[in-house]
Design an enzyme around this catalytic site. Structure first.
Site, PDB file in Angstrom:
ATOM      1  N   GLN A   1       0.696   9.983   5.187  1.00  0.00           N
ATOM      2  CA  GLN A   1       1.637   8.920   5.541  1.00  0.00           C
ATOM      3  C   GLN A   1       2.594   8.554   4.407  1.00  0.00           C
ATOM      4  O   GLN A   1       3.391   7.633   4.541  1.00  0.00           O
ATOM      5  CB  GLN A   1       0.888   7.682   6.039  1.00  0.00           C
ATOM      6  CG  GLN A   1       0.133   6.892   4.979  1.00  0.00           C
ATOM      7  CD  GLN A   1      -0.677   5.772   5.597  1.00  0.00           C
ATOM      8  OE1 GLN A   1      -1.717   6.002   6.209  1.00  0.00           O
ATOM      9  NE2 GLN A   1      -0.206   4.537   5.465  1.00  0.00           N
TER      10      GLN A   1
ATOM     11  N   GLN B   1       3.758  -0.912  12.352  1.00  0.00           N
ATOM     12  CA  GLN B   1       2.561  -0.066  12.372  1.00  0.00           C
ATOM     13  C   GLN B   1       1.605  -0.515  13.482  1.00  0.00           C
ATOM     14  O   GLN B   1       1.050   0.303  14.226  1.00  0.00           O
ATOM     15  CB  GLN B   1       1.859  -0.122  11.014  1.00  0.00           C
ATOM     16  CG  GLN B   1       0.449   0.438  11.016  1.00  0.00           C
ATOM     17  CD  GLN B   1      -0.176   0.486   9.644  1.00  0.00           C
ATOM     18  OE1 GLN B   1       0.104   1.384   8.870  1.00  0.00           O
ATOM     19  NE2 GLN B   1      -1.050  -0.465   9.330  1.00  0.00           N
TER      20      GLN B   1
ATOM     21  N   HIS C   1      -7.414  -6.890  -1.206  1.00  0.00           N
ATOM     22  CA  HIS C   1      -7.042  -8.242  -1.614  1.00  0.00           C
ATOM     23  C   HIS C   1      -7.521  -9.216  -0.532  1.00  0.00           C
ATOM     24  O   HIS C   1      -8.208  -8.809   0.423  1.00  0.00           O
ATOM     25  CB  HIS C   1      -5.533  -8.342  -1.848  1.00  0.00           C
ATOM     26  CG  HIS C   1      -4.715  -7.748  -0.720  1.00  0.00           C
ATOM     27  ND1 HIS C   1      -4.654  -8.306   0.530  1.00  0.00           N
ATOM     28  CD2 HIS C   1      -3.958  -6.623  -0.665  1.00  0.00           C
ATOM     29  CE1 HIS C   1      -3.877  -7.581   1.301  1.00  0.00           C
ATOM     30  NE2 HIS C   1      -3.441  -6.536   0.608  1.00  0.00           N
TER      31      HIS C   1
ATOM     32  N   GLY D   1      -6.063 -10.567   1.867  1.00  0.00           N
ATOM     33  CA  GLY D   1      -5.626 -10.220   3.224  1.00  0.00           C
ATOM     34  C   GLY D   1      -6.673  -9.326   3.893  1.00  0.00           C
ATOM     35  O   GLY D   1      -7.042  -9.528   5.057  1.00  0.00           O
ATOM     36  N   HIS D   2      -7.186  -8.348   3.130  1.00  0.00           N
ATOM     37  CA  HIS D   2      -8.239  -7.480   3.673  1.00  0.00           C
ATOM     38  C   HIS D   2      -9.525  -8.293   3.911  1.00  0.00           C
ATOM     39  O   HIS D   2     -10.231  -8.071   4.890  1.00  0.00           O
ATOM     40  CB  HIS D   2      -8.556  -6.344   2.693  1.00  0.00           C
ATOM     41  CG  HIS D   2      -7.429  -5.379   2.489  1.00  0.00           C
ATOM     42  ND1 HIS D   2      -6.762  -5.272   1.293  1.00  0.00           N
ATOM     43  CD2 HIS D   2      -6.858  -4.480   3.323  1.00  0.00           C
ATOM     44  CE1 HIS D   2      -5.828  -4.335   1.398  1.00  0.00           C
ATOM     45  NE2 HIS D   2      -5.852  -3.847   2.619  1.00  0.00           N
TER      46      HIS D   2
HETATM   47  O1  PAF Z   1      -2.186  -0.271   6.707  1.00  0.00           O
HETATM   48  C1  PAF Z   1      -2.812   0.562   6.010  1.00  0.00           C
HETATM   49  O2  PAF Z   1      -3.460   0.224   5.007  1.00  0.00           O
HETATM   50  C2  PAF Z   1      -2.761   2.021   6.399  1.00  0.00           C
HETATM   51  O3  PAF Z   1      -1.513   2.365   6.924  1.00  0.00           O
HETATM   52  C3  PAF Z   1      -3.902   2.438   7.358  1.00  0.00           C
HETATM   53  C4  PAF Z   1      -3.793   1.705   8.679  1.00  0.00           C
HETATM   54  C5  PAF Z   1      -5.245   2.135   6.702  1.00  0.00           C
HETATM   55  C6  PAF Z   1      -3.826   3.927   7.650  1.00  0.00           C
HETATM   56  O4  PAF Z   1      -3.942   4.692   6.489  1.00  0.00           O
END
Ligand code: PAF
Length: 285
Positions: free
Chosen positions: A62, A157, A35, A37-38
């Protein structure tokens, strides 16, 4: 031309060639369903590095909830078109077999991030940060970028990845970028795609409650009172199921309860329909 590389050894060799040619490398790690943000992270990465790599990999290690993993949006073709249009130089999109030849289950290396991971997301998503640590360590080893870019929405994170790099002497500089928001304040997230129209209309409540809480914290109200009020306001809306509202130190990520005497963040997590949303705002004192 934008390269799409799927095999870790090939990606490593390819990026090494770019480095030998004198280029600085920036990495934007993602799980796809990209999106704006990316897009912001990629644009910043492009401005600050000669060669931008975006990784697209939904990391099974995760996810503490199998349904969340199984239904994680997969928009690979659309993502590729977007990163190409943004001028990304390469995409690293490995298979699960390439990333976890022996599986991503119980036998996988575990990280313990101590106090940083014991509350908030760490409490509600057991094992999540260990899985993030493993995949980010792998990505940093494979790509070995000069800089890697992460969003402030995932503040805990970001702090955990900083610790990972410090404790394991990764040479990559970890850069945090501000949360991008929709016009009504909702933090952009791939999981917003799961919201129905009515849920989407309710979703900005999180941002308005956080914004009000920041003003109260700055005016000297105790963190314990402010967070309880914010929690109650979210819980009042029947569609929301709040998990936590916490005020934490930006330095140690410890939970604060009194009047603020240090820079902090107020963080929230709440379920809304099939989406689990998180958000936070910084409070500078
Ligand atoms: O923030 C994310 O999209 C994920 O946690 C990441 C950092 C790509 C690791 O899978």
């Amino acid at each position: 031309m934008m390269e799409i590389v799927r095999i870790p050894t090939k990606a490593h060799a390819f990026i090494q060639e770019q480095k030998k040619a004198g280029k600085t490398i920036g990495l934007v790690p993602t799980m796809g369903a990209l999106h704006q943000g990316h897009a912001y992270l990629i644009e910043k990465c492009k401005r600050e590095n000669d060669f931008t790599v975006c990784s697209i990999y939904v990391n099974p290690a995760q996810f503490n909830n199998q349904k969340d993993f199984d239904t994680y949006p997969d928009l690979f073709e659309q993502d590729i078109a977007m990163v190409k249009a943004l001028g990304c130089n390469a995409v690293f999109a490995p298979s699960h077999q390439a990333m976890y030849p022996e599986g991503a289950g119980e036998n996988l290396l575990q990280f313990n991030f101590g106090k940083l991971a014991s509350e908030l997301e760490g409490r509600y998503r057991p094992g999540h940060f260990s899985g993030v640590g493993v995949v980010v360590a792998k990505l940093l080893n494979i790509i070995a970028p000069h800089k890697a870019y992460f969003g402030q929405k995932d503040l805990q994170q970001y702090l955990i990845i900083k610790k990972l790099c410090r404790d394991l002497s990764f040479q990559t500089e970890i850069v945090m970028c501000p949360t991008k928001r929709e016009e009504d304040g909702l933090a952009m997230s791939s999981r917003n795609l799961r919201l129905t129209k009515t849920e989407r209309e309710k979703a900005p409540l999180l941002y308005s409650v956080l914004s009000e809480a920041v003003l109260e914290l700055k005016s000297g109200k105790k963190a314990s009172q402010v967070k309880q009020k914010a929690f109650d306001e979210i819980a009042k809306e029947p569609m929301f199921k709040p998990e936590y509202v916490e005020v934490v130190s930006l330095e140690s990520f410890e939970i604060l309860s009194g009047q603020l005497t240090e820079n902090a963040a107020i963080c929230v997590s709440a379920h809304l329909g099939n989406a689990r949303l998180i958000d936070n705002l910084l409070v500078q004192v």
